[in-house]
Design a protein around this motif. Structure first.
Motif, mmCIF file in Angstrom:
data_model
loop_
_atom_site.group_PDB
_atom_site.id
_atom_site.type_symbol
_atom_site.label_atom_id
_atom_site.label_comp_id
_atom_site.label_asym_id
_atom_site.label_seq_id
_atom_site.Cartn_x
_atom_site.Cartn_y
_atom_site.Cartn_z
ATOM 1 N N PRO A 2 -5.348 -6.772 24.253
ATOM 2 C CA PRO A 2 -6.674 -6.162 24.131
ATOM 3 C C PRO A 2 -7.695 -6.715 25.105
ATOM 4 N N THR A 3 -7.387 -7.778 25.847
ATOM 5 C CA THR A 3 -8.367 -8.348 26.762
ATOM 6 C C THR A 3 -7.912 -8.191 28.208
ATOM 7 N N ALA A 13 -8.340 -0.043 33.169
ATOM 8 C CA ALA A 13 -8.342 0.307 31.746
ATOM 9 C C ALA A 13 -9.366 1.394 31.450
ATOM 10 N N ARG A 53 -11.930 0.315 19.417
ATOM 11 C CA ARG A 53 -11.650 1.252 20.505
ATOM 12 C C ARG A 53 -12.380 2.583 20.319
ATOM 13 N N THR A 106 -16.609 -2.684 26.323
ATOM 14 C CA THR A 106 -15.184 -2.367 26.315
ATOM 15 C C THR A 106 -14.873 -1.390 27.446
ATOM 16 N N THR A 243 -10.049 -2.518 24.396
ATOM 17 C CA THR A 243 -9.766 -3.366 25.543
ATOM 18 C C THR A 243 -11.071 -4.014 25.969
#
Length: 261
Positions: A2-3, A13, A53, A106, A243
């Motif tokens: 997720p990072t 991303a 998300r 994000t 992300t």
């Protein structure tokens, strides 16, 4: 994972994030209440849990449902030129406050912001920032409210998005939140709270929600804006990790920096 830890990975991303309709169901009474807030104050609040998300897709759906071109985000205002350049089509420039890792920023947000900017008129305000030596939780929220009031004036109204501890329009155990500070100046202001039905989010690390919304909404899988005892609630039946840009770094001394001293 997720990072992401590089600009290249973050831009990739964002480019891969699918921006589309989440089929938001808006109950007529909730729509009328939201419209009254916008008509009387120029503002509508949205309280989120950072690091989900689906959050930027919810933001987009609300903007479309309400015909809004103004958006205010609880992002460091130091990022304003960075994001302006990105929305103009330039590569994302590096900045220390991109990498806080608490889920406010994000890849999905970047994708939605660029899509909204390309779609037509779009007024973006970033309203978090330093408040000086007299910092406190309430003082930070007061400063954020001041920035919103000074910088948002779109004809259609502005959706102001912050962590859900900041959006109540009355005092809380933490102090006087952003929403209450704004409501003092703009009586009639209303806020929407996202209620997450379960799943995961990323705030400095992976975290999990406990189921909290009505079973009927979960069963139907509906993302629904409704009124509950006079409050606006948006049911999101299932959440997933966003992300999130994050790099190891010492505490910045920035009021929104979530890392411990």
């Amino acid at each position: 994972m997720p990072t992401v830890t590089s600009l290249e990975a973050l831009e990739r991303a964002a480019a891969e994030f699918e921006v589309g309709d989440i089929r938001l169901v808006v109950e007529p009474s909730a729509l009328a209440t939201a419209r009254r807030s916008l008509d009387s104050t120029g503002l509508l609040l949205l309280g989120e849990v950072h690091g989900v998300r689906e959050n930027p897709l919810v933001i987009r759906a609300l903007m479309l449902a309400l015909g809004l071109t103004g958006l205010a985000l609880e992002w460091p205002d130091e990022l304003t030129p960075v994001i302006a350049g990105y929305l103009a089509g330039r590569p994302l420039a590096d900045h220390l406050t991109l990498w806080l890792g608490d889920g406010r920023i994000t890849a999905g947000h970047l994708a939605v912001l660029r899509e909204r900017a390309a779609a037509g008129p779009f007024d973006l305000t970033l309203f978090d920032g330093p408040v000086g030596a007299d910092w406190s939780w309430s003082r930070r929220d007061e400063a954020m409210a001041e920035r919103i009031l000074a910088r948002t004036a779109t004809a259609s109204g502005t959706l102001a998005v912050a962590g859900n501890a900041h959006t109540p329009t009355g005092p809380t155990s933490l102090g006087l939140p952003l929403g209450a500070q704004l409501a003092r100046q703009r009586p009639g202001l209303r806020g929407i709270r996202i209620t997450y039905g379960g799943g995961w989010f990323y705030n400095l690390e992976p975290r999990r929600f406990r189921p909290r919304i009505p079973r009927v909404s979960v069963r139907r899988g509906q993302i629904r804006l409704r009124q509950q005892r006079g409050h606006l609630v948006l049911d999101l039946p299932s959440a997933s990790e966003a992300t999130v840009p994050q790099r190891p770094m010492p505490r910045l001394g920035f009021p929104g920096d979530p890392r411990p001293r």
